[in-house]
Every structure is written in C-alpha cells, then in structure tokens.
Design an enzyme around this catalytic site. Structure first.
Site, PDB file in Angstrom:
ATOM      1  N   LYS A 263      13.040  18.466 107.177  1.00 36.17           N
ATOM      2  CA  LYS A 263      13.606  19.784 106.880  1.00 36.17           C
ATOM      3  C   LYS A 263      12.759  20.857 107.564  1.00 36.17           C
ATOM      4  O   LYS A 263      11.553  20.676 107.707  1.00 36.17           O
ATOM      5  CB  LYS A 263      13.547  20.052 105.366  1.00 36.17           C
ATOM      6  CG  LYS A 263      14.547  19.292 104.538  1.00 36.17           C
ATOM      7  CD  LYS A 263      14.443  19.728 103.081  1.00 36.17           C
ATOM      8  CE  LYS A 263      15.370  18.912 102.189  1.00 36.17           C
ATOM      9  NZ  LYS A 263      16.790  19.133 102.466  1.00 36.17           N
ATOM     10  N   ARG A 337      21.503  10.109  97.679  1.00 35.13           N
ATOM     11  CA  ARG A 337      22.567   9.108  97.520  1.00 35.13           C
ATOM     12  C   ARG A 337      22.030   7.695  97.685  1.00 35.13           C
ATOM     13  O   ARG A 337      22.552   6.750  97.089  1.00 35.13           O
ATOM     14  CB  ARG A 337      23.702   9.419  98.511  1.00 35.13           C
ATOM     15  CG  ARG A 337      23.302   9.384  99.953  1.00 35.13           C
ATOM     16  CD  ARG A 337      24.290  10.095 100.864  1.00 35.13           C
ATOM     17  NE  ARG A 337      24.278  11.550 100.666  1.00 35.13           N
ATOM     18  CZ  ARG A 337      25.081  12.399 101.292  1.00 35.13           C
ATOM     19  NH1 ARG A 337      25.983  11.953 102.164  1.00 35.13           N
ATOM     20  NH2 ARG A 337      24.999  13.689 101.066  1.00 35.13           N
TER      21      ARG A 337
HETATM   22  N1  BES Z   1      17.757  17.775  98.157  1.00 40.35           N
HETATM   23  C1  BES Z   1      18.676  18.079  99.173  1.00 40.35           C
HETATM   24  C2  BES Z   1      19.836  18.964  98.711  1.00 40.35           C
HETATM   25  C3  BES Z   1      19.459  20.375  98.334  1.00 40.35           C
HETATM   26  C4  BES Z   1      19.433  21.365  99.285  1.00 40.35           C
HETATM   27  C5  BES Z   1      19.212  20.700  97.017  1.00 40.35           C
HETATM   28  C6  BES Z   1      19.103  22.655  98.924  1.00 40.35           C
HETATM   29  C7  BES Z   1      18.894  21.998  96.654  1.00 40.35           C
HETATM   30  C8  BES Z   1      18.825  22.969  97.612  1.00 40.35           C
HETATM   31  C9  BES Z   1      19.307  16.789  99.727  1.00 40.35           C
HETATM   32  O1  BES Z   1      18.518  15.667  99.696  1.00 40.35           O
HETATM   33  C10 BES Z   1      19.649  17.042 101.150  1.00 40.35           C
HETATM   34  O2  BES Z   1      18.777  17.312 101.920  1.00 40.35           O
HETATM   35  N2  BES Z   1      20.927  16.968 101.432  1.00 40.35           N
HETATM   36  C11 BES Z   1      21.406  17.165 102.736  1.00 40.35           C
HETATM   37  C12 BES Z   1      22.594  16.247 102.855  1.00 40.35           C
HETATM   38  C13 BES Z   1      23.124  16.170 104.218  1.00 40.35           C
HETATM   39  C14 BES Z   1      22.104  15.593 105.145  1.00 40.35           C
HETATM   40  C15 BES Z   1      24.366  15.351 104.162  1.00 40.35           C
HETATM   41  C16 BES Z   1      21.845  18.601 102.912  1.00 40.35           C
HETATM   42  O3  BES Z   1      22.358  19.188 101.965  1.00 40.35           O
HETATM   43  O4  BES Z   1      21.642  19.158 103.984  1.00 40.35           O
HETATM   44 ZN    ZN Z   2      17.219  15.441 101.379  1.00 37.89          ZN
END
Ligand code: BES
Ligand code: ZN
Ligand code: ZN
Length: 492
Positions: A263, A337
C-alpha cells in the site's frame, strides 16, 4: 463490567449541586425551546435560550447554571421525530460533552421503556476515550453515575442487556485502537483468553503447528511474511438449551501493509483497524454468552499480520485450501478474503443455521457507501435476517447485490480462482463478496442449496476518522456488535 452505575428514575429528581442535567432543545414559534422532560426546569424557564447559545441543531450543546448549584446541558434534538437510535446518539453526544462530571442525569424526551434504555446505552458508549498511550497528564473521563429520568422504567433484564452490549462495544474499541506494535496475532489471542475465563465460553488458539495440521492455508499464506506468526482463535458458546447454531467469522489482520502488493504510505494509516471484524465477532460470542441466549454460537477469528519480507507470499503464488479449492494470489493486498476463506470453510463444516462474516474487506465499500453504512451481501435468508437485525438495533446496513457477471472477474488460468485482478477496481466490494461466497458450502451432499450466509463489509464504519459525533469518539467504533446480538436473538 463497566464501573459506571446506572439508574432509572420515573419522578423528577431533586436538582442538586455537581450534577449535570441533560435536557433537549427543539424549536417552538421559530425559537429554541426546551423539549419535554420530567426534570424540574423552573430555574431555567425564564432564560432566553437563544441568548445563552442553545440551539435545536442536532447535538449542539450549551451549558447553563441551574438551581442549587447544578448545571444544565441543553442539547439540540432537531425538529424531526426522534427514535431510539436518535436518542442513543443524543445521549452519547451529551455524555461526550460532559467529561468533567461524575454524575449525569438525562431527561431527554422518550416515549417508551425501549427508548429510555437507548438513552442509557448511548450515554455508556459515548463515555469512551482511548487514553492508554497518552501519558499521565491526560485526565480520564469522570463519569461514575448515569441516571435516566423519564416516565418509563425498563426491566432489569433489558438493562443488563444494555450494560453487556456497552461493555462489548468498549472492548472492541480498546482492541482496535491499540497500536499494531502491541496488537499482533498472539496478543489478540491472549486478550481473548483472558476475558474468556469464567465467561462460559470455550476458547482454542491454533498456533502455527495446529494451523498446518488443520491446513489453514489462507491464514498461513497471509501470515508468513511476518515475524509474528498467525493464529486462528475459536470461541464457542454452547448452552445445553441450544437448538440453533450460529457461526461467526471475522477478519483479523492486525496490520495490513498490503504485503508485496504494498500500500502507499497514506493508505496504510488506518490499517491497525483491519482486525476489528475479528474483535467484533469475538466480543459478540462473549456478549451472547453473558446474556445466556439459548443458541450455539461459534466464532472463528482469522488472525494474521500482512507484512513485507523475504518470507512473504508472492503475487501469483497458489494457495490450496482445506476443501480442495485453489486460489492464485494475484494481489497480496486482497488478504482479508484469503484468511476468511479458512474461517468460512470451518464454519461450513459444522453445518450451522447461519454464517455471518464481518470484515474491513474493501476500500470499495467506503467509495460506494461512505463511512457510516455497512455493506451487506449474502444469500436470501442471510441477507433478510441481517437486515432485520440491523434495523432492530438501529445500525446502518445497505444490501448490495452479487451480480453474476462480476463473478467472472475472479476466473484464473492457473487455479480455481484469483483473489483480485490487480488494477481493476470494478465493483470491488461486490467482487469481494463473490470470492467469499465461493467458500460457503452447500447444506448437505443431497441438498445443494447454500448454507444461509451474510457478509458484512465494515471497511467504512469500523473506525471513525472524522470528528466525534453521537456516541462515537475517534477511532474504532464497535459497529455491528449490536446487530450480531440481535441476529442471535432472532434465530432462537
Ligand atoms: N484492509 C483493506 C481494506 C480497507 C481499505 C479497509 C481502506 C479500510 C480502509 C483490504 O485488505 C484491502 O486492501 N482491500 C483492497 C482489495 C482490492 C485489492 C481488491 C482494496 O480495497 O483496495
Ligand atoms: Zn489489504
Ligand atoms: Zn485488509
């Protein structure tokens, strides 16, 4: 249990020194005016409310002196009909505005015992601040007695339920707010082991060895980049009277860097809250046990730290799950997931009447629904049950579809599924739902209908990043705890 004492009085209390009395402000003849209350307001009846800064604007507060050295907190209650949830928020906002009072009496306009209870609940969950890391100069909130003054008195068992719920919500917040250097898989497990003692639930903590033995392939894959190994925490409440079974699955990523699909720095800031799904379902099992509801509830907390290192999983690695399904990990940041799949497989094996998973699953949930609504997906019975439970509890959920055409976005050339297509944000929350659905089994080899299941994406409301409002301070909120308890009540 909370050390705040709670009382209900149905007659006007004698207004006394050192106590804050909370009274609503509404509009009459286009001017601010006191809302109905059983509290004796003669001493402030002649005040020009506009001149002392009182407004009917929702949650606006003004303090004025009252009789006998007392203080009145005049809180705007708006000009619309107020329900239990509105009262919960108002009571929370009032309590937040009174950190320097030990003794608070709320005389908000309530029209039944359930609403009186909502006032107590709001006051207790509004009286929260996370100060463990603030140093000794920070003055803690002083509240020690909350009195709800109205014509209605809830039953003792209803009051007990509110106290249990408020405590559970506060515990979720403490777990979520704890910084990730202190909150990692084993510390989360230890925290639950401590509170499980003597609570009537059994708890199992699966360490690396057990995770391997049980082939918890997703949890192991996500956790292998961290020096702090993953855990599966199973918390079970099984009263003899139980006829129905509820299985809860929670995402417990104690910190989500994204893994090798790293990230950006700004996107990592809220990621200590990525374990709030697990904290919520763990506390839900404990709350249901404390309320002695006649239902068998099993919580599966899927806990790992998603880190970057030489041992981290790689994009395009393939995970082989315990149920035989294979997943190509195209995006290590779609890790929630991957760990939930293990929990859903375990939950399915026990053939429960309903599976509910709770997860901060996708940033897409925040884009689609903002930060107050939980995204609800699932199959028919799951969605219907959760919708009703959320409504009964006053929490905000929004039913989202799982459109068939989006399922194709998860097709893999190498494995059965990919976990997410890098760079394709199409319907991200819904694709997440589709992935999870793949791991919910059918009822039996003969009955191919899927076990009832609901997925709650709490990525928006799990933590409050904006200014405090209602009964919410900044940080972890404890959202969906009330809905889960209502769900258990609805199933029995
Ligand atoms: N933990 C994050 C989701 C999240 C983002 C929660 C912002 C709270 C605030 C999750 O693991 C994630 O990174 N999801 C990705 C999924 C994507 C790669 C399909 C996302 O949301 O970008
Ligand atoms: Zn994530
Ligand atoms: Zn995550």
């Amino acid at each position: 249990m909370t050390n705040v004492k709670s009382l209900f009085v149905t007659k006007a209390p004698v207004v006394s020194a050192g106590v804050a009395y909370v009274v609503g402000v509404t509009t009459k003849n286009s001017k601010p005016a006191l809302a109905s209350t059983i509290i004796e307001t003669a001493s402030i009846a002649n005040l020009d409310l506009a001149l002392v800064g009182a407004k009917s604007t929702l949650e606006h507060t003004a303090r004025v002196p009252g009789a006998n050295g007392s203080v009145f907190l005049l809180i705007g209650i708006g000009d619309e009909e107020i329900d239990a949830e509105a009262l919960r928020r108002l009571a929370g906002a009032a309590t937040r505005a009174l950190p320097d009072f030990k003794d608070i009496t709320l005389g908000l306009p309530v029209s039944n015992a359930g609403e009186a209870l909502a006032v107590l609940e709001g006051a207790l969950i509004g009286n929260y601040e996370f100060i463990s890391f603030k140093g000794s100069k920070k003055q803690p909130r002083l509240l020690s007695t909350v009195t709800v003054a109205s014509a209605f008195k809830p039953t003792d068992s209803a009051v007990k339920e509110s106290l249990v719920i408020a405590d559970a919500i506060r515990s979720i917040r403490d777990l979520g707010n704890t910084p990730p250097n202190d909150m990692y898989p084993q510390t989360l497990a230890t925290a639950f082991q401590k509170v499980a003692k003597g609570s009537g639930v059994t708890i199992e903590v699966w360490d690396e060895k057990r995770l391997i033995a049980e082939n918890m392939a997703g949890i192991l894959a996500v956790g292998k980049g961290s020096s702090r190994p993953p855990r599966l925490i199973k918390i079970e409440y099984k009263p003899r009277s139980a006829k129905k079974q509820l299985a809860l699955v929670g995402k417990g990523i104690t910190f989500d860097t994204g893994g090798l699909t790293l990230k950006p720095g700004t996107g990592m800031i809220g990621m200590k809250y990525d374990m709030t799904g697990a904290a919520t379902i763990g506390q839900a099992v404990l709350a249901i046990a404390a309320l002695a509801l006649p239902i068998h509830v099993t919580g599966y907390l899927c806990v790992a730290e998603n880190m970057v290192s030489g041992t981290a999983q790689r994009p395009t690695d393939v995970i082989r799950y315990r149920n035989g399904k294979t997943v190509e990990v195209t995006n290590t940041d779609a890790e929630g997931r991957l760990v939930l799949a293990d929990g859903l497989i375990l939950a399915s094996e026990q053939k429960p009447d309903l599976i509910v998973d709770v997860a901060t699953l996708t940033g897409g949930a925040r884009i689609a629904l903002g930060v107050r609504y939980t995204g609800l997906m699932g199959n028919d019975f799951g969605v219907e049950t959760l919708k009703k439970a959320a409504e009964a509890s006053g929490e905000l959920v929004w039913h989202m579809p799982l459109p068939a055409e989006l399922r194709t976005l998860l097709n893999s050339e190498t494995a059965d599924l990919i976990n997410s297509k890098l760079g394709d944000p199409t319907g991200s929350m819904l694709v997440g739902g589709h992935f999870l659905k793949e791991f919910v089994a059918s009822k039996s080899p003969k009955d191919k209908t899927q076990i009832a299941w609901a997925h709650l994406d709490i990525a928006g409301p799990a933590n409050n990043e904006v200014a405090p409002y209602g009964y919410l301070s900044k940080g972890a909120t404890g959202v969906m705890l009330r809905t889960l308890v209502e769900t258990a009540k609805a199933l029995v």
